[in-house]
Design an enzyme around this catalytic site. Structure first.
Site, PDB file in Angstrom:
ATOM      1  N   HIS A  76      -7.253  -4.722  10.368  1.00  0.00           N
ATOM      2  CA  HIS A  76      -7.055  -4.473   8.937  1.00  0.00           C
ATOM      3  C   HIS A  76      -5.756  -5.107   8.456  1.00  0.00           C
ATOM      4  O   HIS A  76      -4.809  -5.288   9.219  1.00  0.00           O
ATOM      5  CB  HIS A  76      -7.135  -2.978   8.593  1.00  0.00           C
ATOM      6  CG  HIS A  76      -5.959  -2.131   8.965  1.00  0.00           C
ATOM      7  ND1 HIS A  76      -6.023  -1.103   9.879  1.00  0.00           N
ATOM      8  CD2 HIS A  76      -4.683  -2.122   8.516  1.00  0.00           C
ATOM      9  CE1 HIS A  76      -4.859  -0.515   9.969  1.00  0.00           C
ATOM     10  NE2 HIS A  76      -4.008  -1.114   9.157  1.00  0.00           N
ATOM     11  N   GLU A 128      -9.737  -1.972   5.309  1.00  0.00           N
ATOM     12  CA  GLU A 128     -10.350  -1.654   6.593  1.00  0.00           C
ATOM     13  C   GLU A 128     -11.586  -2.520   6.847  1.00  0.00           C
ATOM     14  O   GLU A 128     -12.108  -3.152   5.910  1.00  0.00           O
ATOM     15  CB  GLU A 128     -10.758  -0.169   6.602  1.00  0.00           C
ATOM     16  CG  GLU A 128      -9.585   0.795   6.477  1.00  0.00           C
ATOM     17  CD  GLU A 128      -8.819   0.974   7.789  1.00  0.00           C
ATOM     18  OE1 GLU A 128      -8.895   0.094   8.672  1.00  0.00           O
ATOM     19  OE2 GLU A 128      -8.133   1.998   7.912  1.00  0.00           O
ATOM     20  N   ASP A 162       0.825  -1.216   0.000  1.00  0.00           N
ATOM     21  CA  ASP A 162       0.000   0.000   0.000  1.00  0.00           C
ATOM     22  C   ASP A 162       0.855   1.261   0.000  1.00  0.00           C
ATOM     23  O   ASP A 162       2.072   1.212   0.180  1.00  0.00           O
ATOM     24  CB  ASP A 162      -0.969   0.000   1.196  1.00  0.00           C
ATOM     25  CG  ASP A 162      -0.311  -0.460   2.501  1.00  0.00           C
ATOM     26  OD1 ASP A 162       0.935  -0.432   2.579  1.00  0.00           O
ATOM     27  OD2 ASP A 162      -1.026  -0.849   3.417  1.00  0.00           O
ATOM     28  N   ASN A 165      -7.411  -2.830  14.529  1.00  0.00           N
ATOM     29  CA  ASN A 165      -8.812  -3.132  14.199  1.00  0.00           C
ATOM     30  C   ASN A 165      -8.936  -4.324  13.243  1.00  0.00           C
ATOM     31  O   ASN A 165     -10.001  -4.567  12.685  1.00  0.00           O
ATOM     32  CB  ASN A 165      -9.508  -1.904  13.597  1.00  0.00           C
ATOM     33  CG  ASN A 165      -8.906  -1.474  12.263  1.00  0.00           C
ATOM     34  OD1 ASN A 165      -7.957  -2.079  11.783  1.00  0.00           O
ATOM     35  ND2 ASN A 165      -9.450  -0.430  11.673  1.00  0.00           N
TER      36      ASN A 165
HETATM   37  C1  GLP Z   1      -0.581   0.319   8.452  1.00  0.00           C
HETATM   38  C2  GLP Z   1      -0.250  -0.553   7.243  1.00  0.00           C
HETATM   39  C3  GLP Z   1      -0.439  -2.016   7.522  1.00  0.00           C
HETATM   40  C4  GLP Z   1       0.169  -2.391   8.858  1.00  0.00           C
HETATM   41  C5  GLP Z   1      -0.498  -1.610   9.944  1.00  0.00           C
HETATM   42  C6  GLP Z   1       0.006  -1.946  11.331  1.00  0.00           C
HETATM   43  O1  GLP Z   1      -1.899   0.679   8.534  1.00  0.00           O
HETATM   44  N1  GLP Z   1      -1.007  -0.180   6.119  1.00  0.00           N
HETATM   45  O2  GLP Z   1       0.125  -2.776   6.466  1.00  0.00           O
HETATM   46  O3  GLP Z   1       0.036  -3.768   9.076  1.00  0.00           O
HETATM   47  O4  GLP Z   1      -0.248  -0.228   9.692  1.00  0.00           O
HETATM   48  O5  GLP Z   1       1.078  -1.135  11.646  1.00  0.00           O
HETATM   49  P1  GLP Z   1       2.070  -1.383  12.831  1.00  0.00           P
HETATM   50  O6  GLP Z   1       2.933  -2.511  12.421  1.00  0.00           O
HETATM   51  O7  GLP Z   1       2.844  -0.097  12.927  1.00  0.00           O
HETATM   52  O8  GLP Z   1       1.256  -1.662  14.021  1.00  0.00           O
END
Ligand code: GLP
Length: 244
Positions: free
Chosen positions: A138, A143, A67, A136
């Protein structure tokens, strides 16, 4: 789903890096799907160490990222292209033209998303996809409420995700409200998936992913339908999971 328990973040990162390194050794021109966020940083650091100290070569490896924030140029410090360069690509021998991160500045997200999915197919499909998970539930930026058949597309970020990710920006107002995200369809088409989770903040999402129903409101639950998923998580992230 295979669950590999690590005692802490460092051990999770080491185990994940070994997993990815093994994939590269077995298939030097593999297509890796890569995630951003804070969770995989230790994994990328360990991969850099294995490259520098053990000679693991990324020369033939190809990558596609999950992404990118919509509206951020690659030069923006919070763009995911910038993150990938700083955190991994600039420290290994990967060919720059073999790395792909969605273009956050595309003027035509709909056609662009289709092209991104076609690119993944043209590259032979993702051999190993590395995922994190949002608090959440995702995955990528799919989402709660995302269609399981969704293709790569422009998505609106959930207020919960904007809040979570605001720690990387000067203020919550600076967090982009939209992103280009790989869809659930391309995620599920990956041959193998490794999902990482660390810390108590992910414990409920991990419990729901493993034990809850397959439900679009918990996007990661779709992984129950994939035949080759490995969860590598530390004890804090697994704290709410019922032992067998
Ligand atoms: C972002 C990314 C996800 C990732 C998520 C969790 O939203 N788009 O790919 O898994 O954050 O992030 P973190 O690893 O910082 O908790």
């Amino acid at each position: 789903m295979l669950i590999i328990t690590a005692k802490d973040y460092d051990e999770m990162s080491q185990k994940a890096a070994r997993y990815i390194a093994a994939e590269i050794l077995l298939k030097p021109d593999c297509l890796l799907g890569l995630a951003t966020g804070s969770t995989p940083i230790g994994t990328y650091q360990e991969l850099i160490r294995i490259h520098q100290q053990e000679g693991l070569s990324f020369q033939k490896v190809r990558t596609v990222n999950l992404d990118e924030y919509y509206g951020l140029p690659a030069s923006h410090e919070q763009s995911y292209r910038y993150f990938m360069q700083e955190t991994l690509f600039d420290h290994i021998d990967i060919c720059p033209d073999k790395t792909h991160v969605p273009d956050g500045l595309t003027k035509d997200p709909q056609s662009y998303g289709k092209e991104y999915d076609e690119l993944i197919v043209a590259l032979g499909g993702i051999d190993l996809l590395l995922l994190g998970i949002g608090s959440n539930g995702h995955i990528a930026f799919n989402e709660p409420g995302s269609y399981f058949t969704a293709q790569t597309r422009l998505v609106d970020l959930n207020p919960n995700t904007i809040e979570d990710n605001s720690r990387f920006f000067e203020s919550k107002d600076d967090v982009p409200r939209q992103a280009i995200s790989m869809g659930m369809k391309s995620i599920l088409d990956s041959k193998r998936i490794v999902i990482l989770a660390s810390g108590a903040g992910k414990a409920q999402a991990i419990k729901d992913m493993l034990e809850g129903p397959v439900d679009p409101m918990l996007p990661a639950s779709i992984l129950q339908l994939h035949s080759n998923v490995t969860l590598i998580a530390d004890k804090a992230a697994l704290a709410l999971v019922q032992p067998d």
